[in-house]
Design a protein around this motif. Structure first.
Motif, PDB file in Angstrom:
ATOM      1  N   LEU A 289       0.522   4.203  -2.492  1.00 34.90           N
ATOM      2  CA  LEU A 289       0.444   5.572  -1.987  1.00 34.90           C
ATOM      3  C   LEU A 289       1.171   6.529  -2.928  1.00 34.90           C
ATOM      4  O   LEU A 289       0.731   7.658  -3.149  1.00 34.90           O
ATOM      5  CB  LEU A 289       1.071   5.622  -0.588  1.00 34.90           C
TER       6      LEU A 289
ATOM      7  N   THR B 226       1.672   5.947  -6.173  1.00 36.80           N
ATOM      8  CA  THR B 226       1.267   5.829  -7.575  1.00 36.80           C
ATOM      9  C   THR B 226      -0.225   5.955  -7.852  1.00 36.80           C
ATOM     10  O   THR B 226      -0.611   5.999  -9.017  1.00 36.80           O
ATOM     11  CB  THR B 226       1.738   4.469  -8.145  1.00 36.80           C
ATOM     12  N   SER B 227      -1.066   5.976  -6.823  1.00 36.47           N
ATOM     13  CA  SER B 227      -2.505   6.023  -7.096  1.00 36.47           C
ATOM     14  C   SER B 227      -3.222   6.940  -6.107  1.00 36.47           C
ATOM     15  O   SER B 227      -2.693   7.279  -5.053  1.00 36.47           O
ATOM     16  CB  SER B 227      -3.107   4.614  -7.025  1.00 36.47           C
ATOM     17  N   SER B 228      -4.431   7.286  -6.465  1.00 38.79           N
ATOM     18  CA  SER B 228      -5.210   8.188  -5.617  1.00 38.79           C
ATOM     19  C   SER B 228      -5.765   7.490  -4.370  1.00 38.79           C
ATOM     20  O   SER B 228      -5.990   8.130  -3.349  1.00 38.79           O
ATOM     21  CB  SER B 228      -6.362   8.791  -6.422  1.00 38.79           C
ATOM     22  N   TYR B 229      -5.973   6.192  -4.442  1.00 37.02           N
ATOM     23  CA  TYR B 229      -6.544   5.466  -3.300  1.00 37.02           C
ATOM     24  C   TYR B 229      -5.474   4.853  -2.398  1.00 37.02           C
ATOM     25  O   TYR B 229      -5.792   4.239  -1.386  1.00 37.02           O
ATOM     26  CB  TYR B 229      -7.508   4.372  -3.773  1.00 37.02           C
TER      27      TYR B 229
ATOM     28  N   SER C 145       0.827  -1.210   0.000  1.00 31.99           N
ATOM     29  CA  SER C 145       0.000   0.000   0.000  1.00 31.99           C
ATOM     30  C   SER C 145       0.861   1.260   0.000  1.00 31.99           C
ATOM     31  O   SER C 145       0.435   2.304  -0.505  1.00 31.99           O
ATOM     32  CB  SER C 145      -0.974   0.008   1.182  1.00 31.99           C
TER      33      SER C 145
ATOM     34  N   GLU D 195      -3.371   6.261  -0.345  1.00 30.85           N
ATOM     35  CA  GLU D 195      -3.339   6.842   1.005  1.00 30.85           C
ATOM     36  C   GLU D 195      -4.392   6.203   1.901  1.00 30.85           C
ATOM     37  O   GLU D 195      -4.131   5.894   3.065  1.00 30.85           O
ATOM     38  CB  GLU D 195      -3.548   8.351   0.944  1.00 30.85           C
ATOM     39  N   THR D 196      -5.575   5.985   1.346  1.00 31.66           N
ATOM     40  CA  THR D 196      -6.642   5.350   2.121  1.00 31.66           C
ATOM     41  C   THR D 196      -6.257   3.924   2.505  1.00 31.66           C
ATOM     42  O   THR D 196      -6.434   3.512   3.657  1.00 31.66           O
ATOM     43  CB  THR D 196      -7.953   5.352   1.320  1.00 31.66           C
TER      44      THR D 196
END
Length: 120
Positions: free
Chosen positions: A35, A37-40, A31, A42-43
């Motif tokens: 974090l 490479t993608s928008s989700y 994750s 961080e979530t």
């Protein structure tokens, strides 16, 4: 006979808790890559941190339950407690955005958790 079955169940609970450690930390590494490479990502990393911390608390609980009734060595409790301290520091460093220490500590924690799994 019932005490032997109870001891085996507790041993199994400890085994599960120890197995969860490297798995949750590995998922944190994945994750962390997301974090970046993608928008989700961080979530996922935030949720994963909570799961990893919960797994650390579960490890302490399992170690205490395996140690106390059987009167065995308290060493697993010390290992689990030390790991919980490392997990706490890791969470604080992550929240403070200090990757210079957060990332190597995560690698150390993964290595220690694999070592604990191998020793079981």
């Amino acid at each position: 006979m019932a005490t032997q079955a109870t001891a085996q169940r507790r041993f199994s609970f400890l085994q599960i808790a120890i197995t969860l450690q490297p798995l949750t930390i590995f998922l944190q590494a994945v994750s962390a890559g997301l974090l970046l490479t993608s928008s989700y990502g961080e979530t996922l990393h935030s949720v994963g941190a909570r799961v990893m911390y919960g797994a650390s608390m579960l490890y302490v609980l399992a170690a205490v339950l395996a140690w106390k009734p059987g009167g065995g060595s308290p060493r697993p409790v010390w290992h689990a407690s030390g790991f919980l301290v490392l997990a706490s520091v890791q969470v604080v460093l992550g929240i403070a955005h200090i990757p210079l220490v957060h990332l190597p500590l995560g690698v150390l924690m993964f290595g220690l958790s694999v070592l604990a799994l191998a020793r079981r």
